[in-house]
Design a protein around this motif. Structure first.
Motif, mmCIF file in Angstrom:
data_model
loop_
_atom_site.group_PDB
_atom_site.id
_atom_site.type_symbol
_atom_site.label_atom_id
_atom_site.label_comp_id
_atom_site.label_asym_id
_atom_site.label_seq_id
_atom_site.Cartn_x
_atom_site.Cartn_y
_atom_site.Cartn_z
ATOM 1 N N LYS A 103 -62.895 37.936 40.395
ATOM 2 C CA LYS A 103 -63.744 36.632 40.780
ATOM 3 C C LYS A 103 -63.327 35.684 39.708
ATOM 4 C CE LYS A 103 -67.990 38.809 39.162
ATOM 5 N NZ LYS A 103 -67.543 40.149 39.163
ATOM 6 N N LEU A 104 -63.155 36.235 38.336
ATOM 7 C CA LEU A 104 -63.143 35.344 37.204
ATOM 8 C C LEU A 104 -61.853 34.596 37.303
ATOM 9 C CD1 LEU A 104 -64.240 34.469 34.545
ATOM 10 C CD2 LEU A 104 -63.114 36.323 33.480
ATOM 11 N N PRO A 105 -60.750 35.245 37.344
ATOM 12 C CA PRO A 105 -59.595 34.222 37.577
ATOM 13 C C PRO A 105 -59.529 33.384 38.740
ATOM 14 C CG PRO A 105 -58.981 36.472 37.805
ATOM 15 C CD PRO A 105 -60.345 36.432 37.349
ATOM 16 N N ILE A 106 -60.234 33.833 39.859
ATOM 17 C CA ILE A 106 -60.110 33.082 41.055
ATOM 18 C C ILE A 106 -61.016 31.884 40.963
ATOM 19 C CG2 ILE A 106 -60.834 33.026 43.420
ATOM 20 C CD1 ILE A 106 -59.713 36.064 43.679
ATOM 21 N N GLY A 107 -62.322 32.222 40.380
ATOM 22 C CA GLY A 107 -63.132 31.142 40.082
ATOM 23 C C GLY A 107 -62.746 29.997 38.969
ATOM 24 N N ILE A 108 -62.304 30.532 38.091
ATOM 25 C CA ILE A 108 -61.503 29.564 37.091
ATOM 26 C C ILE A 108 -60.299 28.408 37.807
ATOM 27 C CG2 ILE A 108 -60.176 29.378 34.834
ATOM 28 C CD1 ILE A 108 -61.625 31.707 34.026
ATOM 29 N N LEU A 109 -59.586 29.535 38.186
ATOM 30 C CA LEU A 109 -58.319 28.462 38.790
ATOM 31 C C LEU A 109 -58.939 27.624 40.027
ATOM 32 C CD1 LEU A 109 -55.496 31.191 38.973
ATOM 33 C CD2 LEU A 109 -55.753 29.409 37.332
ATOM 34 N N SER A 177 -56.363 30.096 46.766
ATOM 35 C CA SER A 177 -55.813 29.105 47.750
ATOM 36 C C SER A 177 -56.866 29.072 48.738
ATOM 37 C CB SER A 177 -54.524 29.651 48.367
ATOM 38 O OG SER A 177 -54.440 30.600 48.916
ATOM 39 N N LEU A 178 -57.760 30.003 49.224
ATOM 40 C CA LEU A 178 -58.646 29.842 50.153
ATOM 41 C C LEU A 178 -59.819 29.112 49.704
ATOM 42 C CD1 LEU A 178 -58.630 33.405 51.369
ATOM 43 C CD2 LEU A 178 -57.892 31.713 52.670
ATOM 44 N N PHE A 179 -60.264 28.931 48.451
ATOM 45 C CA PHE A 179 -61.320 28.195 47.958
ATOM 46 C C PHE A 179 -60.924 27.011 47.451
ATOM 47 C CE2 PHE A 179 -62.883 32.766 47.884
ATOM 48 C CZ PHE A 179 -64.209 32.535 48.537
ATOM 49 N N ASN A 180 -59.818 26.650 46.725
ATOM 50 C CA ASN A 180 -59.834 25.537 46.014
ATOM 51 C C ASN A 180 -59.192 24.177 46.944
ATOM 52 O OD1 ASN A 180 -57.042 25.874 46.550
ATOM 53 N ND2 ASN A 180 -56.317 26.193 44.586
ATOM 54 N N ASP A 181 -58.863 24.564 48.474
ATOM 55 C CA ASP A 181 -58.612 23.447 49.343
ATOM 56 C C ASP A 181 -59.989 22.669 49.415
ATOM 57 O OD1 ASP A 181 -59.147 25.895 50.591
ATOM 58 O OD2 ASP A 181 -58.648 24.359 52.534
ATOM 59 N N GLY A 182 -60.940 23.728 49.607
ATOM 60 C CA GLY A 182 -62.204 22.986 49.987
ATOM 61 C C GLY A 182 -62.667 22.010 49.008
ATOM 62 N N LEU A 183 -62.434 22.493 47.678
ATOM 63 C CA LEU A 183 -62.974 21.473 46.685
ATOM 64 C C LEU A 183 -62.078 20.429 46.631
ATOM 65 C CD1 LEU A 183 -64.662 21.111 44.014
ATOM 66 C CD2 LEU A 183 -62.993 22.596 42.734
ATOM 67 N N ARG A 351 -58.005 39.468 28.313
ATOM 68 C CA ARG A 351 -58.652 40.769 28.530
ATOM 69 C C ARG A 351 -59.616 40.887 29.857
ATOM 70 N NH1 ARG A 351 -60.157 43.049 22.550
ATOM 71 N NH2 ARG A 351 -58.150 42.912 21.449
ATOM 72 N N GLN A 352 -60.212 39.762 29.900
ATOM 73 C CA GLN A 352 -61.331 39.880 31.040
ATOM 74 C C GLN A 352 -60.419 39.727 32.351
ATOM 75 O OE1 GLN A 352 -61.438 37.952 28.529
ATOM 76 N NE2 GLN A 352 -63.305 37.054 28.073
ATOM 77 N N LEU A 353 -59.319 39.162 32.425
ATOM 78 C CA LEU A 353 -58.646 39.001 33.752
ATOM 79 C C LEU A 353 -57.917 40.174 34.249
ATOM 80 C CD1 LEU A 353 -57.062 35.617 33.339
ATOM 81 C CD2 LEU A 353 -59.183 35.843 34.275
ATOM 82 N N ASP A 354 -57.657 41.304 33.389
ATOM 83 C CA ASP A 354 -56.963 42.531 33.836
ATOM 84 C C ASP A 354 -55.972 42.402 34.722
ATOM 85 O OD1 ASP A 354 -57.026 45.387 34.030
ATOM 86 O OD2 ASP A 354 -57.985 45.394 35.889
ATOM 87 N N LEU A 355 -54.873 41.414 34.604
ATOM 88 C CA LEU A 355 -53.811 41.203 35.374
ATOM 89 C C LEU A 355 -52.432 41.604 34.650
ATOM 90 C CD1 LEU A 355 -54.402 37.197 36.410
ATOM 91 C CD2 LEU A 355 -54.592 39.528 37.914
ATOM 92 N N PRO A 356 -51.554 41.883 35.378
ATOM 93 C CA PRO A 356 -50.389 42.448 34.686
ATOM 94 C C PRO A 356 -49.508 41.364 33.593
ATOM 95 C CG PRO A 356 -50.045 42.751 37.081
ATOM 96 C CD PRO A 356 -51.455 41.658 36.598
#
Length: 421
Positions: A103-109, A177-183, A351-356
């Protein structure tokens, strides 16, 4: 001059559906590209052939194509027709547990990232275009930034499924992509209101509008999803349950638009609710099979039609030498803005994103633009400014889908799926 007479909606729909079916067959039989990309490539080639024949004096084909497209309101077809079903179908198979984990990277992006990207693109465009003789007022540049910054869920979800990206990155890109188009749509509408009225809204008005449209759309989608969940759970008839989902999508989107709520966000929330809680607790195995199959078919068919329309609409754009160079520069600007936003996010919250490791490559290159950007630019007031932005938008969208879309799988496979410690 060859042209079509005034056609009914049924006739126009039949023509474009038939074109899409034939191009889909040709792609599957002879070319073998992913369906959405393949049909768009062929439709672009057809448009280029029509343009070339027009230069040679054989303008019957291009006149017919232009006349046919003029009878189709692309914006209305996408925003008021296809978008509700495409977003619901995309959200239906997104796991809420995965969304919560990232949710953190999704929310930020999807939030700050979209706004920052729009501003960066607008400023760069404002100073770049005069170099090629196409100076635009800042408000037009901001409009372009707003419509081109959101990654398109239709393009992203259609291509990511076969890209081979690590699950974590697929979740982040799909969720964003699902959320940022609405914004993006809300910001675009606010800026368009400034352009047409000449009044600059107060910060309170902007905050209120965002809260009502975006927040209201999310709440409305959750309410619709809860109602749909209850109705589906109370019966066991796959025909009726499929019909309920279709009615919920079309009717819900129409109601959201009528009440000036964000229809895209409402459809995403309803799709997530039905696709997770509804599929797990309210549907039998048989119903789940038919619901999934129905919406997968709707998704494939509408995506194919949409990408054919994008390819055919190329004939509506007049490129000059300078505008072509400006379009290439705009593609670079859009990529750089995406890189800056993604780089800032992954670097700051590593560190918080936990991505590769190397996730920024896929997040940058996988930020595809698509039909929503085209639909929004076509809403701009007619004039030379609109013509410039239309050309720039098509350049970014076509590069995004053809170049990024065809190569994002290669980029994804270069990323190790191992998560950082």
């Amino acid at each position: 001059m060859a042209s079509t007479s005034t056609l009914t909606l049924l006739e126009v729909s039949a023509i474009f559906l038939s074109i899409t079916a034939v191009l889909s067959y040709i792609n599957h039989r002879f070319i073998g590209l992913p369906t959405t990309i393949g049909v768009m490539v062929i439709s672009i080639l057809l448009s280029m052939i029509a343009i070339f024949l027009g230069f040679l004096g054989f303008d019957q084909l291009i006149d017919y194509e232009v006349s046919l497209l003029e009878q189709l309101d692309f914006t209305e077809v996408l925003l008021d027709g296809m978008l509700s079903m495409l977003l619901f179908a995309a959200a239906l198979h997104v796991n809420i547990g995965d969304l919560k984990r990232y949710k953190l990277p999704i929310g930020i992006l999807a939030g700050a990232g979209t706004v920052i990207s729009a501003v960066l693109i607008a400023i760069a465009l404002y100073y770049m275009l005069p170099l090629f003789g196409f100076g635009l007022p800042l408000i037009w540049c901001l409009l372009f930034g707003a419509l081109i910054s959101p990654t398109d869920p239709i393009a992203v979800m259609g291509i990511l499924s076969s890209a081979g990206a690590p699950k974590s990155l697929e979740t982040v890109i799909a969720g964003e992509s699902l959320f940022n188009d609405g914004l993006g749509v809300v910001i675009f509408v606010l800026l368009l209101g400034i352009l047409t009225s000449g009044d600059i809204p107060t910060a309170n008005y902007v905050a209120h509008t965002l809260a009502i449209e975006a927040g209201g759309g999310i709440v409305f989608g959750l309410v619709l999803g809860a109602i749909l969940y209850y109705m589906i759970k109370s019966i066991d008839s796959y025909q009726d349950e499929v019909l309920l989902t279709l009615a919920g999508v079309i009717g819900g989107y129409a109601l959201a638009s009528h009440w000036h709520l964000s229809g895209p966000l409402a459809m995403v929330m309803m799709g997530l609710m039905v696709g997770n809680r509804g599929r797990a607790l309210a549907m039998s195995d048989k119903t789940r099979h038919y619901v999934d199959l129905f919406w997968e078919l709707i998704d494939e068919i509408l995506n194919a039609i949409l990408f054919v329309l994008i390819g055919l609409e190329v004939v509506m754009i007049a490129y000059s030498g300078n505008l072509f160079i400006a379009a290439i520069s705009t593609i670079i600007i859009a990529l750089l803005a995406r890189f800056i936003v993604v780089g800032m996010t992954t670097k700051t919250f590593n560190r918080q994103l936990d991505l590769p490791s190397g996730a920024w490559k896929v997040l940058t290159w996988g930020g595809l633009r698509g039909g929503i950007s085209v639909a929004l630019v076509l809403q701009l007031p007619t004039g030379p400014e609109r013509d410039i932005l239309l050309a720039l938008t098509y350049a970014v969208v076509i590069f995004s889908i053809l170049v990024q879309g065809l190569s994002v799988g290669r980029v994804a496979r270069s990323i190790s799926p191992k998560q950082p410690s």
